[in-house]
Design a protein around this motif. Structure first.
Motif, short mmCIF file in Angstrom:
data_model
loop_
_atom_site.label_atom_id
_atom_site.label_comp_id
_atom_site.label_asym_id
_atom_site.label_seq_id
_atom_site.Cartn_x
_atom_site.Cartn_y
_atom_site.Cartn_z
N ILE A 25 0.69 -1.07 0.01
CA ILE A 25 -0.04 0.38 0.31
C ILE A 25 0.93 1.79 0.27
N ASN A 33 1.55 -4.64 -7.03
CA ASN A 33 0.04 -5.15 -6.92
C ASN A 33 -0.22 -5.81 -8.49
N THR A 85 -9.87 1.68 -2.83
CA THR A 85 -8.24 1.94 -2.82
C THR A 85 -8.67 2.03 -1.38
N SER A 116 -2.60 6.22 -3.46
CA SER A 116 -2.63 6.69 -4.88
C SER A 116 -4.28 5.48 -5.12
N GLU A 117 -4.55 6.34 -6.80
CA GLU A 117 -5.67 5.19 -6.98
C GLU A 117 -5.09 4.74 -7.97
N TYR A 176 -2.66 1.98 -6.70
CA TYR A 176 -3.45 0.37 -6.11
C TYR A 176 -4.26 0.13 -6.78
N GLN A 177 -5.30 0.70 -6.70
CA GLN A 177 -6.92 -0.16 -7.46
C GLN A 177 -6.55 -0.64 -8.60
#
Length: 225
Positions: free
Chosen positions: A77, A91, A118, A123-124, A126-127
């Motif tokens: 993360i 990720n 997220t 931060s987006e 991540y997703q």
């Protein structure tokens, strides 16, 4: 009895999956850069811990031999681009590499621990990386499963990623269904629920290919599943 390889098996969720798999009588292998965790619980001695980098599959590919399922738990993360730690790489790419290796070695099933969204203040990217991995994994020529939990809290000595008080609050919310339902897909989930669900999806072809938080919650300690 089945043979399971956990990528990131010494992490927060990976350790719980390994512990439960050992308790259920399965053969358990783990690959992680740091190898064996610093735990003294008896079940730890039953796991074949391997120090290896998922991005160097030539160093761990042999661990896939005879495996029935791979459960991929590696994630981050926080990014440290100067050290090569980015969401795109950790990720996304890590899961894709592990999935392709499982397919190459004819492993029956591959399970990916993704996320429903997220985390706060992250931060987006991540997703976005996890969603890219989900799409790639769906094209594998083996049975696949994806778990998409919200916040996962620790139980007992396994406190997880959150500070102590935050972890207690998340557990309190999960313990009261009338509160938890207000969080929708972001409802907190105990790490034991996630571990049980991951194992079931990995080893039972009748389980659904996608588990959202409300489905993961159904894998409770008192469940017959």
């Amino acid at each position: 009895m089945s043979c399971i390889l956990i990528t990131g098996g010494n992490g927060f969720i990976g350790r719980q999956i390994a512990r439960r798999a050992v308790a259920d009588g399965h053969v358990v292998r783990s690959i992680a850069r740091s190898g064996r965790p610093t735990l003294t619980e008896p079940w730890v001695d039953e796991v074949d811990w391997n120090a290896a980098d998922v991005f160097e599959p030539q160093d761990w590919r042999d661990q896939l031999g005879g495996c029935d399922a791979v459960i991929h738990t590696i994630a981050n993360i926080r990014e440290s681009p100067e050290q090569g730690v980015t969401f795109e790489r950790i990720n996304g790419d890590a899961a894709i590499i592990a999935g392709l290796e499982a397919e190459r070695m004819n492993v029956e099933a591959f399970v990916f621990l993704s996320a429903v969204g997220t985390p706060p203040l992250v931060s987006e990217r991540y997703q976005a990386a996890k969603l890219r991995a989900e799409r790639a994994i769906s094209d594998l020529d083996i049975r696949t499963g994806v778990l998409k939990p919200g916040p996962v809290y620790g139980e007992g000595a396994n406190q997880g990623h959150f500070p102590y008080l935050v972890n207690r609050c998340l557990r309190a919310i999960d313990d009261h269904e009338f509160l938890a339902r207000h969080f929708g897909d972001q409802r907190p989930l105990g790490v034991t629920h996630v571990a049980r669900a991951a194992l079931r999806v990995a080893l039972d072809s009748d389980e659904p290919e996608l588990l959202m938080p409300h489905s993961i919650k159904s894998y409770s300690e008192n469940s017959s599943q």
